[in-house]
Write a protein that holds these residues in place. Structure first.
Motif, PDB file in Angstrom:
ATOM      1  N   TYR A  33      13.716 -35.741 -58.525  1.00 41.70           N
ATOM      2  CA  TYR A  33      13.906 -36.400 -59.822  1.00 41.70           C
ATOM      3  C   TYR A  33      14.669 -35.474 -60.748  1.00 41.70           C
ATOM      4  O   TYR A  33      14.637 -34.255 -60.605  1.00 41.70           O
ATOM      5  CB  TYR A  33      12.549 -36.743 -60.454  1.00 41.70           C
ATOM      6  N   ARG A  34      15.308 -36.081 -61.743  1.00 44.67           N
ATOM      7  CA  ARG A  34      16.016 -35.328 -62.775  1.00 44.67           C
ATOM      8  C   ARG A  34      15.598 -35.878 -64.132  1.00 44.67           C
ATOM      9  O   ARG A  34      15.558 -37.098 -64.338  1.00 44.67           O
ATOM     10  CB  ARG A  34      17.520 -35.461 -62.631  1.00 44.67           C
ATOM     11  N   VAL A  35      15.324 -34.953 -65.064  1.00 45.55           N
ATOM     12  CA  VAL A  35      15.069 -35.318 -66.453  1.00 45.55           C
ATOM     13  C   VAL A  35      16.158 -34.654 -67.277  1.00 45.55           C
ATOM     14  O   VAL A  35      16.336 -33.435 -67.222  1.00 45.55           O
ATOM     15  CB  VAL A  35      13.676 -34.841 -66.931  1.00 45.55           C
ATOM     16  N   THR A  36      16.900 -35.477 -68.013  1.00 49.79           N
ATOM     17  CA  THR A  36      17.971 -34.976 -68.868  1.00 49.79           C
ATOM     18  C   THR A  36      17.571 -35.197 -70.322  1.00 49.79           C
ATOM     19  O   THR A  36      17.293 -36.325 -70.726  1.00 49.79           O
ATOM     20  CB  THR A  36      19.301 -35.704 -68.572  1.00 49.79           C
ATOM     21  N   GLY A  37      17.538 -34.110 -71.084  1.00 46.50           N
ATOM     22  CA  GLY A  37      17.160 -34.185 -72.489  1.00 46.50           C
ATOM     23  C   GLY A  37      18.292 -34.697 -73.353  1.00 46.50           C
ATOM     24  O   GLY A  37      19.443 -34.806 -72.913  1.00 46.50           O
ATOM     25  N   SER A  38      17.997 -34.985 -74.598  1.00 51.74           N
ATOM     26  CA  SER A  38      19.002 -35.500 -75.534  1.00 51.74           C
ATOM     27  C   SER A  38      20.108 -34.475 -75.793  1.00 51.74           C
ATOM     28  O   SER A  38      21.214 -34.837 -76.184  1.00 51.74           O
ATOM     29  CB  SER A  38      18.350 -35.917 -76.849  1.00 51.74           C
ATOM     30  N   ASN A  39      19.819 -33.194 -75.540  1.00 52.20           N
ATOM     31  CA  ASN A  39      20.824 -32.147 -75.720  1.00 52.20           C
ATOM     32  C   ASN A  39      21.703 -31.954 -74.484  1.00 52.20           C
ATOM     33  O   ASN A  39      22.588 -31.100 -74.475  1.00 52.20           O
ATOM     34  CB  ASN A  39      20.150 -30.823 -76.088  1.00 52.20           C
ATOM     35  N   GLY A  40      21.445 -32.739 -73.440  1.00 55.23           N
ATOM     36  CA  GLY A  40      22.243 -32.662 -72.218  1.00 55.23           C
ATOM     37  C   GLY A  40      21.685 -31.727 -71.163  1.00 55.23           C
ATOM     38  O   GLY A  40      22.144 -31.729 -70.017  1.00 55.23           O
ATOM     39  N   ASP A  41      20.708 -30.902 -71.521  1.00 53.51           N
ATOM     40  CA  ASP A  41      20.080 -30.026 -70.534  1.00 53.51           C
ATOM     41  C   ASP A  41      19.265 -30.870 -69.558  1.00 53.51           C
ATOM     42  O   ASP A  41      18.595 -31.824 -69.958  1.00 53.51           O
ATOM     43  CB  ASP A  41      19.150 -29.015 -71.210  1.00 53.51           C
ATOM     44  N   SER A  42      19.331 -30.503 -68.284  1.00 56.74           N
ATOM     45  CA  SER A  42      18.562 -31.254 -67.307  1.00 56.74           C
ATOM     46  C   SER A  42      17.807 -30.303 -66.389  1.00 56.74           C
ATOM     47  O   SER A  42      18.156 -29.137 -66.249  1.00 56.74           O
ATOM     48  CB  SER A  42      19.460 -32.185 -66.502  1.00 56.74           C
ATOM     49  N   ARG A  43      16.773 -30.828 -65.805  1.00 58.10           N
ATOM     50  CA  ARG A  43      15.998 -30.089 -64.818  1.00 58.10           C
ATOM     51  C   ARG A  43      15.657 -31.037 -63.679  1.00 58.10           C
ATOM     52  O   ARG A  43      15.496 -32.242 -63.886  1.00 58.10           O
ATOM     53  CB  ARG A  43      14.759 -29.472 -65.442  1.00 58.10           C
ATOM     54  N   GLU A  44      15.566 -30.474 -62.490  1.00 55.53           N
ATOM     55  CA  GLU A  44      15.238 -31.262 -61.305  1.00 55.53           C
ATOM     56  C   GLU A  44      13.941 -30.739 -60.714  1.00 55.53           C
ATOM     57  O   GLU A  44      13.642 -29.546 -60.802  1.00 55.53           O
ATOM     58  CB  GLU A  44      16.364 -31.171 -60.282  1.00 55.53           C
ATOM     59  N   PHE A  45      13.197 -31.649 -60.102  1.00 56.48           N
ATOM     60  CA  PHE A  45      11.928 -31.275 -59.481  1.00 56.48           C
ATOM     61  C   PHE A  45      11.600 -32.302 -58.409  1.00 56.48           C
ATOM     62  O   PHE A  45      12.118 -33.415 -58.402  1.00 56.48           O
ATOM     63  CB  PHE A  45      10.804 -31.190 -60.518  1.00 56.48           C
ATOM     64  N   THR A  46      10.740 -31.896 -57.506  1.00 52.48           N
ATOM     65  CA  THR A  46      10.299 -32.768 -56.418  1.00 52.48           C
ATOM     66  C   THR A  46       8.862 -33.188 -56.668  1.00 52.48           C
ATOM     67  O   THR A  46       8.020 -32.362 -57.029  1.00 52.48           O
ATOM     68  CB  THR A  46      10.395 -32.022 -55.072  1.00 52.48           C
ATOM     69  N   LEU A  47       8.587 -34.468 -56.466  1.00 51.70           N
ATOM     70  CA  LEU A  47       7.238 -35.009 -56.585  1.00 51.70           C
ATOM     71  C   LEU A  47       6.859 -35.707 -55.289  1.00 51.70           C
ATOM     72  O   LEU A  47       7.723 -36.268 -54.601  1.00 51.70           O
ATOM     73  CB  LEU A  47       7.146 -36.027 -57.720  1.00 51.70           C
ATOM     74  N   ALA A  48       5.580 -35.705 -54.993  1.00 52.90           N
ATOM     75  CA  ALA A  48       5.052 -36.422 -53.835  1.00 52.90           C
ATOM     76  C   ALA A  48       3.686 -36.993 -54.202  1.00 52.90           C
ATOM     77  O   ALA A  48       3.159 -36.727 -55.283  1.00 52.90           O
ATOM     78  CB  ALA A  48       4.929 -35.480 -52.640  1.00 52.90           C
ATOM     79  N   LYS A  49       3.158 -37.776 -53.324  1.00 49.59           N
ATOM     80  CA  LYS A  49       1.821 -38.356 -53.438  1.00 49.59           C
ATOM     81  C   LYS A  49       1.651 -39.113 -54.757  1.00 49.59           C
ATOM     82  O   LYS A  49       2.525 -39.845 -55.174  1.00 49.59           O
ATOM     83  CB  LYS A  49       0.761 -37.297 -53.221  1.00 49.59           C
ATOM     84  N   GLY A  50       0.500 -38.936 -55.420  1.00 50.20           N
ATOM     85  CA  GLY A  50       0.177 -39.719 -56.609  1.00 50.20           C
ATOM     86  C   GLY A  50       1.114 -39.541 -57.775  1.00 50.20           C
ATOM     87  O   GLY A  50       1.416 -40.498 -58.493  1.00 50.20           O
ATOM     88  N   ASN A  51       1.598 -38.307 -57.982  1.00 48.58           N
ATOM     89  CA  ASN A  51       2.528 -38.099 -59.097  1.00 48.58           C
ATOM     90  C   ASN A  51       3.813 -38.880 -58.875  1.00 48.58           C
ATOM     91  O   ASN A  51       4.369 -39.464 -59.814  1.00 48.58           O
ATOM     92  CB  ASN A  51       2.832 -36.610 -59.275  1.00 48.58           C
ATOM     93  N   ARG A  52       4.297 -38.896 -57.645  1.00 42.06           N
ATOM     94  CA  ARG A  52       5.500 -39.666 -57.348  1.00 42.06           C
ATOM     95  C   ARG A  52       5.246 -41.160 -57.545  1.00 42.06           C
ATOM     96  O   ARG A  52       6.074 -41.871 -58.122  1.00 42.06           O
ATOM     97  CB  ARG A  52       5.966 -39.420 -55.909  1.00 42.06           C
ATOM     98  N   VAL A  53       4.121 -41.633 -57.068  1.00 34.08           N
ATOM     99  CA  VAL A  53       3.794 -43.060 -57.181  1.00 34.08           C
ATOM    100  C   VAL A  53       3.794 -43.501 -58.645  1.00 34.08           C
ATOM    101  O   VAL A  53       4.383 -44.530 -59.000  1.00 34.08           O
ATOM    102  CB  VAL A  53       2.428 -43.350 -56.515  1.00 34.08           C
ATOM    103  N   ILE A  54       3.161 -42.718 -59.511  1.00 36.64           N
ATOM    104  CA  ILE A  54       3.076 -43.095 -60.927  1.00 36.64           C
ATOM    105  C   ILE A  54       4.450 -43.021 -61.588  1.00 36.64           C
ATOM    106  O   ILE A  54       4.834 -43.923 -62.345  1.00 36.64           O
ATOM    107  CB  ILE A  54       2.048 -42.225 -61.673  1.00 36.64           C
ATOM    108  N   LEU A  55       5.232 -41.980 -61.301  1.00 37.83           N
ATOM    109  CA  LEU A  55       6.565 -41.901 -61.916  1.00 37.83           C
ATOM    110  C   LEU A  55       7.459 -43.036 -61.425  1.00 37.83           C
ATOM    111  O   LEU A  55       8.160 -43.659 -62.225  1.00 37.83           O
ATOM    112  CB  LEU A  55       7.217 -40.546 -61.652  1.00 37.83           C
TER     113      LEU A  55
END
Length: 118
Positions: A33-55
Motif C-alpha cells: 500500500y501507499r499513503v500520499t500526504g497532502s504535501n506529496g510525501d508518500s510512504r509504502e508498507f505491506t499489510l497482511a491478515k486482519g489489517n489488510r482485510v480492514i484497509l
C-alpha cells in the motif's frame, strides 16, 4: 479519533455493517500500500491478515465502527503504525441496533493498494 460531523442525520447508503469476518474481503495475503500526504510525501508498507482485510474494506466503502470483529482495534493500528488517514463521523439513531449514537469510519485521500484494486 477525529470527527467532522458533517451530517449527523444519516450515514451514506453504502456503509458496510460488519457482523462477522464473512462480510469483509477474504484475501489475507501480504499486499503493498501507499499513503500520499497532502504535501506529496508518500510512504509504502505491506499489510497482511486482519489489517489488510480492514484497509481493503475501507478502500471500497465506509464501515460502521462497532462490530463483533473489533474493527476499531485494526483502525487504531492502521492510523498509529502506518499513518493511514481514517476519520470517524458520528450519527444518531441507528435503527438496526437502537443505539442513540454510532460512528462510521471513512478512509481519507491518498491511500491506494499498489499492484491491484482493493
Amino acid at each position: 479519533m477525529s470527527s467532522t460531523n458533517q451530517d449527523t442525520k444519516h450515514p451514506p447508503a453504502n456503509v458496510l455493517r460488519v457482523t462477522g469476518w464473512k462480510d469483509l474481503p477474504t484475501d489475507r495475503t501480504p499486499a503493498l500500500y501507499r499513503v500520499t500526504g497532502s504535501n506529496g510525501d508518500s510512504r509504502e508498507f505491506t499489510l497482511a491478515k486482519g489489517n489488510r482485510v480492514i484497509l481493503d474494506a475501507l478502500l471500497r466503502q465506509p464501515i460502521y465502527c462497532a462490530s463483533p470483529v473489533r474493527v476499531s482495534d485494526r483502525v487504531c493500528v492502521l492510523r498509529r503504525e502506518y499513518g493511514v488517514p481514517i476519520t470517524i463521523e458520528m450519527y444518531e439513531n441507528d435503527a438496526a441496533t437502537d443505539r442513540a449514537k454510532f460512528g462510521v469510519y471513512f478512509i481519507g485521500e491518498g491511500v491506494a493498494r499498489i499492484g491491484g484494486a482493493a
